[in-house]
Design an enzyme around this catalytic site. Structure first.
Site, short mmCIF file in Angstrom:
data_model
loop_
_atom_site.label_atom_id
_atom_site.label_comp_id
_atom_site.label_asym_id
_atom_site.label_seq_id
_atom_site.Cartn_x
_atom_site.Cartn_y
_atom_site.Cartn_z
N ASP A 200 0.83 -1.19 0.00
CA ASP A 200 0.00 0.00 0.00
C ASP A 200 0.87 1.25 0.00
OD1 ASP A 200 -2.66 1.30 0.40
OD2 ASP A 200 -1.73 1.95 2.27
N GLU A 240 1.19 -0.57 -5.08
CA GLU A 240 0.34 0.56 -5.41
C GLU A 240 1.28 1.76 -5.54
OE1 GLU A 240 -3.40 3.09 -3.58
OE2 GLU A 240 -1.81 2.37 -2.27
#
Length: 545
Positions: A200, A240
């Protein structure tokens, strides 16, 4: 030789709390997920990506973690997670999990210890400042919702940094003890059988490392891959990272850093192309796609669990996409994106939805599917921020849709009350028995895509289709050649693919058994694509010469 399985994988992303509730409390759980893996297996996906399922105050859908080594009690126990992992393994499904280490919840014991004792073990585990920086209002991730990136903590008497919400304090990655703990977290879940991690907010993780003297922040990605390879050689890192293409080298390295990166700029070009009914934005982008290491890969997607971020489009281009797919302010988010599901954005037109999936599957990279999009689920714009696209899975057309036996007002998120995308009209049970359903169409496309390893392993060559509405791509690898064509317009198009096939080859239709095309004596081979039509062709040498 290490199996680079992710190069030809099909990843299915889901939120445990929204998939299936086995105990009637209104929240999905691992037992319910394990019992419904047949749906994912039948679709043809090969890997499941789980959104955060760790203990959390749940102020940000689990991305505010309070314990990295457990399972949120709402979803079950660690033992039930292991049961799920075994069930996935029995079906040949790999599992990757979210690694959310840019920040933790302020409820995490580490943060509580850090604010209580600046000189203690955890005193330097977060980013603190005695004075509020002058640029505290700059760089917020959620404009319109988030006001600052620095918040004052009364107990410690200092400001802490939070790139995201104020309840998500940034961990100090520059601290070697924090980096060591991140490896311990990875090792724990690898030991329980996961095949990798989706990192993330990867670029934000590297920010703190800029202040480490003599260290290239991106070199930390190599440290993560080295640890991963040591513990589990075939595990992968999916990041990401909403980066520009000129940053690709920094994140992929020479193949020693990240394995897979989401291609956010390509996703934005896709929606611009959909809005225009013109493939030019995608074709132009693909022609300039940088070379990446052999073990590297892009991840392609239509929709994910966040907003569709249009921030890298020109203002006029972003306005075009908003006008086409989110004209109301309630459909937009953070001044940059759309908070809608794919099917309603495309007007529920299954021709167009199927074409979109087919196009995504044909692009260079590994496709990632957001749960529910395979049956054309809708959204609930009455829910806050990104919750609108995280509705409970619609399993059947009876009662309240089969997600839970609890009253829907007690579900983890309230489903749509009415309209064409409710469970009465859109559900997995009905579509899995209908050969012409959206699910069956996507199921077939995935089966064809998994048989076309050329797409996962090669670079895409953009060919001139003679009409801007059509994207024609050729993928070649180890002697195999696949040709795909997609018509983004709401009008039929006729394309001459004679040059693409060549005089000494013929094309076999992969979607219609037995179909075969070959150029005529003049080298022409006309192919008609209906509105939103598409074709997948395998080229082979002719045997009649």
């Amino acid at each position: 030789m290490i199996d680079l399985w992710y190069k030809n994988a099909v990843i299915y992303c889901l939120d445990v709390d929204s998939f299936f509730d086995s105990d009637g409390d209104g929240v999905g759980d691992f037992r319910g997920l394990a019992d419904h893996l047949d749906h994912i297996e039948a679709l043809g996906a090969t890997c499941i990506w789980l959104l955060p399922f760790y203990p959390s105050p749940n102020r940000d859908n689990g991305y505010d973690i309070s314990d990295y080594y457990g399972v949120d009690p709402r979803y079950g126990t660690l033992g039930e997670f292991v049961d799920f992992m075994q069930a996935a393994k029995d079906r040949g499904l790999k599992v990757i999990v979210d690694l959310v280490v840019n920040h933790s919840s302020i409820d995490h014991p580490w943060f509580q210890a850090s604010r209580a004792d600046p000189n203690g073990k955890y005193g330097d585990w977060y980013v603190w400042s005695k004075e509020k920086p002058a640029n505290a209002e700059e760089g917020v991730v959620f404009p319109g919702v988030q006001k600052s990136t620095w918040t004052y903590d009364r107990k410690r008497g200092e400001y802490y940094f939070h790139r995201f919400y104020e309840h998500q304090a940034d961990l100090n990655i520059a601290n070697p003890a924090v980096r060591e703990e991140i490896e311990r977290i990875m090792g724990f879940w690898l030991a329980l059988g996961v095949s990798g991690f989706r990192i993330d907010a990867a670029p934000f993780i590297l920010e703190d490392l800029e202040k480490v003297k003599g260290m290239d922040p991106h070199a930390y990605l190599a440290e993560l891959q080295q640890f991963l390879s040591w513990r589990e050689a075939e595990a992968m890192l999916l990041a990401e990272a909403n980066i520009t293409m000129d940053q690709a080298d920094e994140f992929f390295g020479s193949g020693d850093r990240l394995h897979v990166i989401f291609n956010f700029p390509l996703n934005q070009k896709l929606f611009l192309a959909f809005a225009r009914g013109d493939a030019t934005p995608v074709a132009g982008f693909l022609k300039n796609l940088p070379q990446i290491p052999m073990i590297g890969q892009w991840a392609t997607f239509l929709r994910n669990h966040d907003e569709i971020d249009l921030g890298r489009l020109e203002p006029a281009e972003k306005a075009e996409v908003f006008a086409a797919f989110g004209p109301d302010k309630s459909m937009q988010l953070y001044e940059r994106g759309l908070r809608r599901r794919l099917a309603p954005m495309l007007g529920g037109d299954e021709r167009r939805i199927a074409m979109g999936f087919s196009l995504m599957l044909s692009l260079p990279g590994t496709p990632v599917i957001w749960y529910g999009d395979e049956i054309g689920m809708g959204e609930n714009l009455d829910l806050k921020e990104r919750d609108s696209v995280r509705l409970p899975m619609q399993w059947n057309g009876r009662g309240h849709g089969g997600f839970s036996s609890a009253d829907p007002k007690n579900w983890v998120r309230v489903p749509q009350a009415d309209g064409p995308f409710t469970h009465r009209f859109v559900n997995a049970e009905t579509q899995r028995t209908q050969p012409a359903s959206l699910f069956s169409t996507i199921q077939k496309l995935i089966r064809v895509r998994r048989g076309c390893r050329e797409i996962g392993w090669s670079e895409a060559e953009v060919l001139d289709a003679g009409d801007p509405a059509v994207l024609m791509l050729r993928a070649e690898w180890k002697g195999g050649t696949v040709l795909t064509l997609h018509n983004l317009a709401e009008r039929p198009v006729t394309v001459d693919i004679g040059d693409a096939i060549g005089a000494d080859a013929q094309a076999h239709d992969l979607l219609k058994d037995g179909g075969e095309l070959r150029p005529d004596a003049d080298g022409r081979c006309l192919l008609r694509l209906p509105a939103y039509g598409y074709e997948w062709l395998r080229l082979t040498h002719r045997t009649d010469r």
